[in-house]
Design a protein around this motif. Structure first.
Motif, PDB file in Angstrom:
ATOM      1  N   PRO A 107      49.694  46.727  51.906  1.00 60.30           N
ATOM      2  CA  PRO A 107      50.242  46.160  50.669  1.00 60.30           C
ATOM      3  C   PRO A 107      50.131  44.640  50.675  1.00 60.30           C
ATOM      4  CG  PRO A 107      51.723  47.804  51.579  1.00 60.30           C
ATOM      5  CD  PRO A 107      50.669  47.566  52.620  1.00 60.30           C
ATOM      6  N   PRO A 108      49.832  44.041  49.525  1.00 58.94           N
ATOM      7  CA  PRO A 108      49.684  42.580  49.492  1.00 58.94           C
ATOM      8  C   PRO A 108      51.013  41.868  49.719  1.00 58.94           C
ATOM      9  CG  PRO A 108      49.656  43.472  47.275  1.00 58.94           C
ATOM     10  CD  PRO A 108      49.628  44.651  48.198  1.00 58.94           C
ATOM     11  N   ILE A 109      50.924  40.662  50.242  1.00 59.10           N
ATOM     12  CA  ILE A 109      52.086  39.777  50.335  1.00 59.10           C
ATOM     13  C   ILE A 109      52.245  39.105  48.978  1.00 59.10           C
ATOM     14  CG2 ILE A 109      53.012  37.709  51.476  1.00 59.10           C
ATOM     15  CD1 ILE A 109      51.262  38.584  53.913  1.00 59.10           C
ATOM     16  N   THR A 110      53.477  39.023  48.476  1.00 61.77           N
ATOM     17  CA  THR A 110      53.689  38.535  47.116  1.00 61.77           C
ATOM     18  C   THR A 110      54.649  37.354  47.071  1.00 61.77           C
ATOM     19  OG1 THR A 110      55.509  40.079  46.677  1.00 61.77           O
ATOM     20  CG2 THR A 110      53.265  40.834  46.179  1.00 61.77           C
ATOM     21  N   TYR A 111      54.464  36.554  46.039  1.00 67.00           N
ATOM     22  CA  TYR A 111      55.356  35.424  45.739  1.00 67.00           C
ATOM     23  C   TYR A 111      55.573  35.380  44.235  1.00 67.00           C
ATOM     24  CZ  TYR A 111      56.597  30.699  44.302  1.00 67.00           C
ATOM     25  OH  TYR A 111      57.202  29.621  43.681  1.00 67.00           O
ATOM     26  N   ASP A 112      56.816  35.263  43.808  1.00 70.21           N
ATOM     27  CA  ASP A 112      57.141  35.129  42.387  1.00 70.21           C
ATOM     28  C   ASP A 112      57.396  33.668  42.042  1.00 70.21           C
ATOM     29  OD1 ASP A 112      56.967  37.850  42.295  1.00 70.21           O
ATOM     30  OD2 ASP A 112      59.103  38.217  41.904  1.00 70.21           O
ATOM     31  N   LYS A 113      56.727  33.196  41.008  1.00 68.67           N
ATOM     32  CA  LYS A 113      56.862  31.811  40.559  1.00 68.67           C
ATOM     33  C   LYS A 113      58.334  31.465  40.342  1.00 68.67           C
ATOM     34  CE  LYS A 113      54.997  28.858  36.830  1.00 68.67           C
ATOM     35  NZ  LYS A 113      54.172  28.927  35.597  1.00 68.67           N
ATOM     36  N   ILE A 114      58.763  30.367  40.955  1.00 68.44           N
ATOM     37  CA  ILE A 114      60.172  29.979  40.925  1.00 68.44           C
ATOM     38  C   ILE A 114      60.513  29.181  39.670  1.00 68.44           C
ATOM     39  CG2 ILE A 114      61.905  28.529  42.062  1.00 68.44           C
ATOM     40  CD1 ILE A 114      60.662  29.367  44.745  1.00 68.44           C
ATOM     41  N   HIS A 115      59.657  28.249  39.287  1.00 68.31           N
ATOM     42  CA  HIS A 115      59.971  27.323  38.196  1.00 68.31           C
ATOM     43  C   HIS A 115      59.301  27.775  36.900  1.00 68.31           C
ATOM     44  CE1 HIS A 115      60.452  24.941  41.943  1.00 68.31           C
ATOM     45  NE2 HIS A 115      61.547  24.552  41.311  1.00 68.31           N
ATOM     46  N   MET A 116      60.101  27.996  35.883  1.00 73.16           N
ATOM     47  CA  MET A 116      59.611  28.494  34.605  1.00 73.16           C
ATOM     48  C   MET A 116      59.108  27.354  33.720  1.00 73.16           C
ATOM     49  SD  MET A 116      60.047  31.872  34.706  1.00 73.16           S
ATOM     50  CE  MET A 116      59.218  31.569  36.292  1.00 73.16           C
ATOM     51  N   PHE A 117      57.984  27.579  33.076  1.00 69.79           N
ATOM     52  CA  PHE A 117      57.336  26.569  32.241  1.00 69.79           C
ATOM     53  C   PHE A 117      57.971  26.581  30.854  1.00 69.79           C
ATOM     54  CE2 PHE A 117      53.353  25.106  29.888  1.00 69.79           C
ATOM     55  CZ  PHE A 117      53.465  23.794  30.305  1.00 69.79           C
TER      56      PHE A 117
END
Length: 273
Positions: A107-117
């Motif tokens: 399974p891929p390693i994931t990161y969710d964007k912290i700062h919303m545009f």
């Protein structure tokens, strides 16, 4: 020195067409001997029409894409950093999520964007990412990549130095900053911010970008960059066209820079007033 590939894209509203571009790039990487491929933010779907996008995001489409990209990585013996794709979350909103694939079908390693545009530009262009997306809550690094320890971030994150301080404190060798930057903000800030992030973390910055006029009506800045720990721009793909470019990463450069200006070692907590 490990060679990486940067894919500058003009992603549209058809995920299958976008994946075909990525798959072709992966084949070229295998032919050229690149060890890792980096793609921009929203590589698989770039669509400002949220009602139209919802039909794909909240279907089995994203999970099917993950399986297909895993198979591409395995077939081409390549590590693939998908800058981001939108996925549904249990909270009812979506996440702007990076995926890092290895060739072993794990399974891929994931990161969710912290700062919303969430911005309103003087040109009249306005975006409110937080209306549909929920922010991530974790700093993420990927160990033992072809470019060492890799820190993950996405686009608007680059304006918030605390995240890059955290990645610097984790002694990241490279930091990925996939993006879909607007043209006005790109002209004003893109190169300056990315060079600053590389300098303060004493790390390479790898920033694949969206470029051109997209099917959903937006225009993006391009200029995918690779910046070394001293702030030198090693690769700039310009703002005219999509395409694939290759760059060698000299990991020895990191130790050289950190020995000259040991900013990470000299960093001290700022007293509270």
């Amino acid at each position: 020195m490990p060679q990486i590939a940067i894919l500058q894209m003009c992603s549209g509203i058809d995920p299958d067409a976008n994946l075909a571009v990525i798959e072709d790039a992966a084949k070229q990487c295998a032919e050229q001997g690149a060890l890792a491929l980096f793609t921009p933010e929203m590589s698989l779907l770039l669509d400002r029409d949220r009602a139209r996008a919802r039909a794909w995001i909240e279907s089995d489409g994203p999970s099917e894409m993950i399986d297909r990209i895993s198979e591409i990585a395995a077939k081409q013996h390549l590590e693939i950093a998908i800058g981001s794709m939108p996925v549904a979350t249990a909270g009812g909103k979506w996440a702007n999520r990076s995926h890092y694939f290895r060739p072993d079908l794990a399974p891929p390693i994931t990161y969710d964007k912290i700062h919303m545009f969430d911005v309103a530009l003087a040109t009249g262009e306005a975006w409110r990412e937080s209306a549909a997306y929920e922010p991530g809550r974790a700093v993420v690094t990927v160990e033992d990549t072809p470019v060492g320890r890799l820190g993950l971030s996405i686009c608007y994150d680059m304006r918030f130095p605390a995240l890059y301080e955290a990645l610097g404190n984790r002694r990241c060798d490279c930091i990925a900053v996939p993006a879909a930057f607007t043209v006005p903000t790109g002209r004003a800030h893109w190169h300056t911010l990315l060079r600053a992030r590389a300098i303060e973390a004493s790390a390479f910055v790898i920033a694949p970008a969206q470029v051109g006029h997209h099917a959903d009506g937006r225009e993006t800045f391009g200029h995918s960059l690779v910046v070394d720990p001293w702030g030198e721009v090693l690769l700039d793909m310009g703002g005219d066209a999509s395409g694939l470019a290759f760059c060698e990463i000299d990991l020895n450069r990191i130790a050289e820079v950190r020995a000259q200006v040991p900013a990470l070692a000299n960093r001290r907590p700022i007293p509270k007033s």
